[in-house]
Scaffold this active site. Sequence first.
Site, PDB file in Angstrom:
ATOM      1  N   GLU A  87      -5.393  -7.821   2.635  1.00  0.00           N
ATOM      2  CA  GLU A  87      -6.314  -7.211   3.604  1.00  0.00           C
ATOM      3  C   GLU A  87      -6.092  -5.698   3.665  1.00  0.00           C
ATOM      4  OE1 GLU A  87      -8.724  -8.733   4.774  1.00  0.00           O
ATOM      5  OE2 GLU A  87      -8.246 -10.851   5.067  1.00  0.00           O
ATOM      6  N   ASN A 132      -8.889  -2.814   2.692  1.00  0.00           N
ATOM      7  CA  ASN A 132      -9.321  -1.748   3.600  1.00  0.00           C
ATOM      8  C   ASN A 132      -9.306  -0.395   2.907  1.00  0.00           C
ATOM      9  OD1 ASN A 132      -9.959  -3.293   5.793  1.00  0.00           O
ATOM     10  ND2 ASN A 132      -7.934  -3.117   6.747  1.00  0.00           N
ATOM     11  N   ARG A 150     -20.718  -6.132   2.338  1.00  0.00           N
ATOM     12  CA  ARG A 150     -20.872  -7.519   2.791  1.00  0.00           C
ATOM     13  C   ARG A 150     -21.431  -8.391   1.684  1.00  0.00           C
ATOM     14  NH1 ARG A 150     -21.065  -7.796   8.707  1.00  0.00           N
ATOM     15  NH2 ARG A 150     -20.628  -5.686   9.422  1.00  0.00           N
TER      16      ARG A 150
END
Lengths: 434, 146
Positions: B51, B55, B104
């Site tokens: 994660e 980022n 997305r």
Amino acid sequence: MSELKHGFRINTEMCQGRMHCMRACPTRAIRVKNGKAHLISELCIDCGLCLTVCPTGAIAATTLTFAELDRFKFKVAVASPALFAQFGMSDTPESVGRALLELGFDAVWEYSVDIELIDRAIAACVKKWPGPFPLISNSCPVVVRLVQVAYPSMVEQLIPVDAPREIAARELKRRYSQELGIAAEDIAAIYITPCLAKTISILQPAEEEKSHLDGAVGISQIYNDILYKLRTGLTRENASRKFSFSGEMFHWGAPEGEFPSLSREHYLPLTGLTDIIKVFDDIEKGKLRNIEFLECHACQGGCVGGNLTVENLYVARSKNLRLVANMPRSVSKFEEEVQRRYAIEDFSLRRSLKPRKIEGETGDLRGRVLRRKKAEELLKALPMLNCGLCGAPTCKSHAEDVAASRAEIGDCIFLSPDRIVHLRALYLDHQDTK
Amino acid sequence: MTAMELLRECYEIQGKNFDKAGEVSGEIKVVLRDLGIDAAHLRRLVIVAFEAEMNVVMYAQRGTMTLIVTEEDINLETTDEGPGIPDIELALQEGYSTASDEMREMGFGFGMGLPNMKKNSDEFRIESNVGKGTSVFSKIRLPAHE
């Protein structure tokens, strides 16, 4: 845990040290020292690639021979669905079943019910599972061992449902001992296996329980005998025996069909170790959490492509599809039997699976860090050619072996040019004598 | 007194390079696995590392991830040259995301990154300078020696 066993043996006499196995091994479990291959047992996941690539036939599966089968009073064959896809398009499962009887089995187990039962048990388990996802199928012993060795953090994602072959063996012993009045110990459940990995899952199950099966015979081992019986005709006694096989049975051996009751968008079938490793890498990073269930078969094409099968994978699959299409589906008797057994049997794995302890990971954290730093330091002096002449598959594994005191750094030919004399004696002079 | 540092490895992360996204956490995973870190802790660490790496890849130009192993814990420090986070509390809410539609579409940016990292860490801290960059610290304690 007792000593690790494997589903194959390296015949040192026959081994010419040609390193095909060492280079093919996905877990880098093979070393070739002094012209002979040997195994680092704890790293081996029994995928059988070494056996497939060996140019001298020095690696052989340790399946049972027919002579060994004779010690059992009552022998029942549990045939992998892959078996029925090995023969001609007109050879029906019934005739293959009869040929098995001719070869000396006392019965051939109707396996499709067990497969359907596990299919349902898996669907139920997936529905109840609180996470983490995805769950991973455990019917392929190579996949289970790969996770135990290389993906220890994913061991809890191996679905805690037993394999259908185990459930089949348990049930057939119960049934035949009841119906025929034979003691359960005198009944042998013999798996007709498409791969060597399943022989090891019987000899030494990954969950460290005792298998319900008593041994395995490779498909390639009995292929010729079955074919002979099919072509020369069957004796009357066995020709008249009835078998009822249903189409459900043939899902199990092929990918994309093991669990037809799961919804497609949440279920992913995967075959081939290379692809499985890629996907497992992603899962370990936390990806693919929207997938509920991964069906994994280490052999390309699933069990019909197993390393102890005979027929070309694509021909076998085509035969498999044909069998599935032509079999009567959901016969009411079949459905009745599934429901009856589903209500009373327990399908959960008898013990939980644990990561395999690897040597080199023992000792305290400080020692392991030091060993790692030493290996990194050693690697700087190596050529990074992965030539394999030191006996390890990569320079990195050589450095790690040295750091773990399993090898001498000087085994590298770049560090000890004199070693070429030794290697010439091993390989070239060896060929001269042929 | 802090525990003795055993290992420190620093990795570069390239921003906007989705092709290579995950490589650093993959490498860290292999290092820790080879060190025999137990399954439960390894799993948490890998999630945090992945994660954190994502980022940086999604928002920053570049960044570094430093893995520090001590006798008592494993630490991951991720520092990037990126836009920074104006409201850290908001960013830590599940489902809050500033990801673009493009991100997305690639399957990222569902607003679970930071909350997930926090959930999997024993200690978790974010420091951010808007316009300059962000540093994320995560600590996972190892089980006491037997």
